[in-house]
Design a protein around this motif. Structure first.
Motif, PDB file in Angstrom:
ATOM      1  N   LYS A 183       0.845  -1.322  -0.039  1.00 32.19           N
ATOM      2  CA  LYS A 183       0.081   0.124  -0.095  1.00 32.19           C
ATOM      3  C   LYS A 183       0.740   1.316  -0.049  1.00 32.19           C
ATOM      4  O   LYS A 183       0.736   2.285  -0.665  1.00 32.19           O
ATOM      5  N   LEU A 184       2.061   1.348   0.797  1.00 28.52           N
ATOM      6  CA  LEU A 184       3.051   2.268   0.857  1.00 28.52           C
ATOM      7  C   LEU A 184       3.448   2.649  -0.626  1.00 28.52           C
ATOM      8  O   LEU A 184       3.620   3.605  -1.256  1.00 28.52           O
ATOM      9  N   GLN A 185       3.922   1.471  -1.244  1.00 31.35           N
ATOM     10  CA  GLN A 185       4.509   1.673  -2.413  1.00 31.35           C
ATOM     11  C   GLN A 185       3.604   2.152  -3.650  1.00 31.35           C
ATOM     12  O   GLN A 185       3.951   2.612  -4.833  1.00 31.35           O
ATOM     13  N   HIS A 186       2.255   1.886  -3.305  1.00 28.00           N
ATOM     14  CA  HIS A 186       1.352   2.166  -4.500  1.00 28.00           C
ATOM     15  C   HIS A 186       0.635   3.740  -4.017  1.00 28.00           C
ATOM     16  O   HIS A 186      -0.503   3.724  -4.598  1.00 28.00           O
ATOM     17  N   LEU A 187       1.095   4.335  -3.171  1.00 28.20           N
ATOM     18  CA  LEU A 187       0.659   5.801  -2.990  1.00 28.20           C
ATOM     19  C   LEU A 187       0.656   6.551  -4.239  1.00 28.20           C
ATOM     20  O   LEU A 187       1.486   6.303  -5.079  1.00 28.20           O
ATOM     21  N   ASN A 188      -0.277   7.384  -4.471  1.00 26.29           N
ATOM     22  CA  ASN A 188      -0.424   8.055  -5.888  1.00 26.29           C
ATOM     23  C   ASN A 188       0.420   9.258  -5.672  1.00 26.29           C
ATOM     24  O   ASN A 188       0.927   9.738  -6.657  1.00 26.29           O
ATOM     25  N   ASN A 189       0.743   9.674  -4.547  1.00 32.06           N
ATOM     26  CA  ASN A 189       1.679  11.000  -4.534  1.00 32.06           C
ATOM     27  C   ASN A 189       2.824  10.878  -3.596  1.00 32.06           C
ATOM     28  O   ASN A 189       2.926   9.762  -2.880  1.00 32.06           O
ATOM     29  N   HIS A 190       3.644  11.709  -3.497  1.00 36.33           N
ATOM     30  CA  HIS A 190       4.830  11.997  -2.640  1.00 36.33           C
ATOM     31  C   HIS A 190       4.445  12.626  -1.217  1.00 36.33           C
ATOM     32  O   HIS A 190       3.831  13.605  -1.478  1.00 36.33           O
ATOM     33  N   TYR A 191       4.966  12.209  -0.241  1.00 39.88           N
ATOM     34  CA  TYR A 191       4.550  12.684   1.138  1.00 39.88           C
ATOM     35  C   TYR A 191       5.864  13.067   1.996  1.00 39.88           C
ATOM     36  O   TYR A 191       6.888  12.522   1.823  1.00 39.88           O
ATOM     37  N   ILE A 192       5.666  14.019   3.111  1.00 38.27           N
ATOM     38  CA  ILE A 192       6.746  14.081   3.986  1.00 38.27           C
ATOM     39  C   ILE A 192       5.978  13.827   5.201  1.00 38.27           C
ATOM     40  O   ILE A 192       4.822  14.452   5.417  1.00 38.27           O
ATOM     41  N   TRP A 193       6.531  13.182   6.083  1.00 38.53           N
ATOM     42  CA  TRP A 193       6.043  12.734   7.554  1.00 38.53           C
ATOM     43  C   TRP A 193       6.976  13.703   8.299  1.00 38.53           C
ATOM     44  O   TRP A 193       8.264  13.369   8.551  1.00 38.53           O
ATOM     45  N   LEU A 194       6.450  14.909   8.720  1.00 41.02           N
ATOM     46  CA  LEU A 194       7.175  15.790   9.688  1.00 41.02           C
ATOM     47  C   LEU A 194       6.794  15.353  11.156  1.00 41.02           C
ATOM     48  O   LEU A 194       5.627  15.550  11.393  1.00 41.02           O
ATOM     49  N   VAL A 195       7.740  14.896  11.813  1.00 38.61           N
ATOM     50  CA  VAL A 195       7.269  14.236  13.365  1.00 38.61           C
ATOM     51  C   VAL A 195       7.858  15.438  14.384  1.00 38.61           C
ATOM     52  O   VAL A 195       9.104  15.540  14.340  1.00 38.61           O
ATOM     53  N   LEU A 196       7.120  15.612  15.477  1.00 38.58           N
ATOM     54  CA  LEU A 196       7.571  16.388  16.567  1.00 38.58           C
ATOM     55  C   LEU A 196       8.038  15.285  17.517  1.00 38.58           C
ATOM     56  O   LEU A 196       7.011  14.343  17.816  1.00 38.58           O
ATOM     57  N   SER A 197       9.265  15.516  18.023  1.00 35.43           N
ATOM     58  CA  SER A 197       9.782  14.415  18.908  1.00 35.43           C
ATOM     59  C   SER A 197      10.795  15.174  19.878  1.00 35.43           C
ATOM     60  O   SER A 197      11.073  16.018  19.854  1.00 35.43           O
ATOM     61  N   ILE A 252       3.634  14.529  22.358  1.00 39.21           N
ATOM     62  CA  ILE A 252       4.587  13.915  21.278  1.00 39.21           C
ATOM     63  C   ILE A 252       4.696  12.279  21.345  1.00 39.21           C
ATOM     64  O   ILE A 252       4.559  11.646  22.577  1.00 39.21           O
ATOM     65  N   PRO A 253       4.855  11.693  20.253  1.00 36.90           N
ATOM     66  CA  PRO A 253       5.224  12.187  19.000  1.00 36.90           C
ATOM     67  C   PRO A 253       4.000  12.715  18.246  1.00 36.90           C
ATOM     68  O   PRO A 253       2.831  12.282  18.297  1.00 36.90           O
ATOM     69  N   LYS A 254       4.102  13.692  17.362  1.00 42.05           N
ATOM     70  CA  LYS A 254       3.016  14.085  16.495  1.00 42.05           C
ATOM     71  C   LYS A 254       3.769  14.060  15.008  1.00 42.05           C
ATOM     72  O   LYS A 254       4.484  14.748  14.529  1.00 42.05           O
ATOM     73  N   VAL A 255       2.831  13.226  14.281  1.00 40.10           N
ATOM     74  CA  VAL A 255       3.127  13.065  12.745  1.00 40.10           C
ATOM     75  C   VAL A 255       2.365  13.909  12.113  1.00 40.10           C
ATOM     76  O   VAL A 255       1.127  13.831  11.991  1.00 40.10           O
ATOM     77  N   ILE A 256       2.831  14.989  11.189  1.00 38.51           N
ATOM     78  CA  ILE A 256       2.207  15.905  10.229  1.00 38.51           C
ATOM     79  C   ILE A 256       2.379  15.207   8.913  1.00 38.51           C
ATOM     80  O   ILE A 256       3.573  15.318   8.485  1.00 38.51           O
ATOM     81  N   VAL A 257       1.289  15.019   8.203  1.00 33.75           N
ATOM     82  CA  VAL A 257       1.653  14.491   7.053  1.00 33.75           C
ATOM     83  C   VAL A 257       1.218  15.727   5.742  1.00 33.75           C
ATOM     84  O   VAL A 257       0.345  16.259   5.771  1.00 33.75           O
ATOM     85  N   ILE A 258       2.427  15.741   4.951  1.00 35.21           N
ATOM     86  CA  ILE A 258       2.289  16.810   4.006  1.00 35.21           C
ATOM     87  C   ILE A 258       2.463  16.331   2.573  1.00 35.21           C
ATOM     88  O   ILE A 258       3.395  15.419   2.257  1.00 35.21           O
ATOM     89  N   CYS A 259       1.874  16.781   1.740  1.00 36.52           N
ATOM     90  CA  CYS A 259       1.770  16.515   0.439  1.00 36.52           C
ATOM     91  C   CYS A 259       3.009  17.306  -0.234  1.00 36.52           C
ATOM     92  O   CYS A 259       2.893  18.439  -0.129  1.00 36.52           O
ATOM     93  N   LYS A 260       3.991  16.416  -0.560  1.00 40.45           N
ATOM     94  CA  LYS A 260       5.129  17.048  -1.069  1.00 40.45           C
ATOM     95  C   LYS A 260       5.069  18.111  -2.118  1.00 40.45           C
ATOM     96  O   LYS A 260       5.496  19.262  -2.352  1.00 40.45           O
ATOM     97  N   GLU A 261       4.238  17.547  -3.182  1.00 44.16           N
ATOM     98  CA  GLU A 261       4.223  18.256  -4.404  1.00 44.16           C
ATOM     99  C   GLU A 261       3.376  19.664  -4.075  1.00 44.16           C
ATOM    100  O   GLU A 261       3.578  20.658  -4.827  1.00 44.16           O
TER     101      GLU A 261
END
Length: 205
Positions: free
Chosen positions: A67-81, A131-140
């Motif tokens: 499922k990870l490999q077939h994601l339609n877009n690229h993302y950044i997981w920005l984590v507060l830790s 924390i931790p807090k994962v912030i999911v960012i669409c890279k594009e």
């Protein structure tokens, strides 16, 4: 908000850089964060051992990897830790393996909570800086699409039920929490995050 995220990303660490930062501070008898104490350094040392073990033992399921490999877009997981955080020590190695197994669909970045007050204030949990807090960012698009944390639902319920019954968060529940993570083997984190990723509605703005 966009500028706050951009600033955090500019000052972020890769997983290996974060690990080195925590290890180097430990060698000086310190922990990350604004406060320094013997207990925080002790927790950081315990977490160092946990992360070393988890890096060797955590497995990402074939279903999740696909499922990870077939994601339609690229993302950044920005984590507060922070290095002293027990939940972060249990979760970060899982996030790292998920990112590594995603065929570059996910880029994991980590920032320290106490150095990013503006960002942390946007992602409070019941008013607290958990924390931790994962912030999911669409890279594009450079847009935040979701967030997750500070712990899986089962662990959250464990802590909430204990606090409701006993009125405190003490060493016993902290030990019980670590045992919960041990028994769970990282499965809940994987399932909850992949569900979030699959439910993101992508719209370029």
């Amino acid at each position: 908000m966009k500028s706050i995220v951009a600033k955090a990303l500019f000052n972020s660490h890769s997983y290996s850089e974060y690990r080195k930062l925590v290890t180097d501070l430990l060698s000086e008898g310190k922990s990350t964060g604004d406060q320094q104490s013997e207990s925080l350094t002790h927790y950081t040392s315990l977490n160092e051992a946990r992360m070393n073990r988890l890096e060797k033992t955590i497995k990402i399921s074939d279903d999740i990897l696909e499922k990870l490999q077939h994601l339609n877009n690229h993302y950044i997981w920005l984590v507060l830790s922070e290095g002293w955080c027990g939940d972060a020590a249990q979760i970060l190695p899982i996030l790292n393996k998920m990112a590594l197994g995603s065929n570059n669909k996910i880029n994991l970045k980590i920032v320290l909570r106490d150095e990013n007050d503006d960002l942390m204030s946007q992602y409070l949990t019941n008013g607290g800086r958990a924390i931790p807090k994962v912030i999911v960012i669409c890279k594009e698009a450079g847009i935040v699409r979701a967030d997750w944390g500070p712990r899986p639902k089962g662990a959250t319920e464990l802590m909430a039920n204990y606090k409701k019954e006993f009125g405190v968060i003490d060493e016993k529940i902290k030990t019980d929490l670590q045992l919960w993570y041990l028994a769970d083997k990282g499965i809940s984190v994987q399932q909850e995050l992949i569900e979030i990723m699959e439910n993101i509605k992508y719209n370029r703005l």
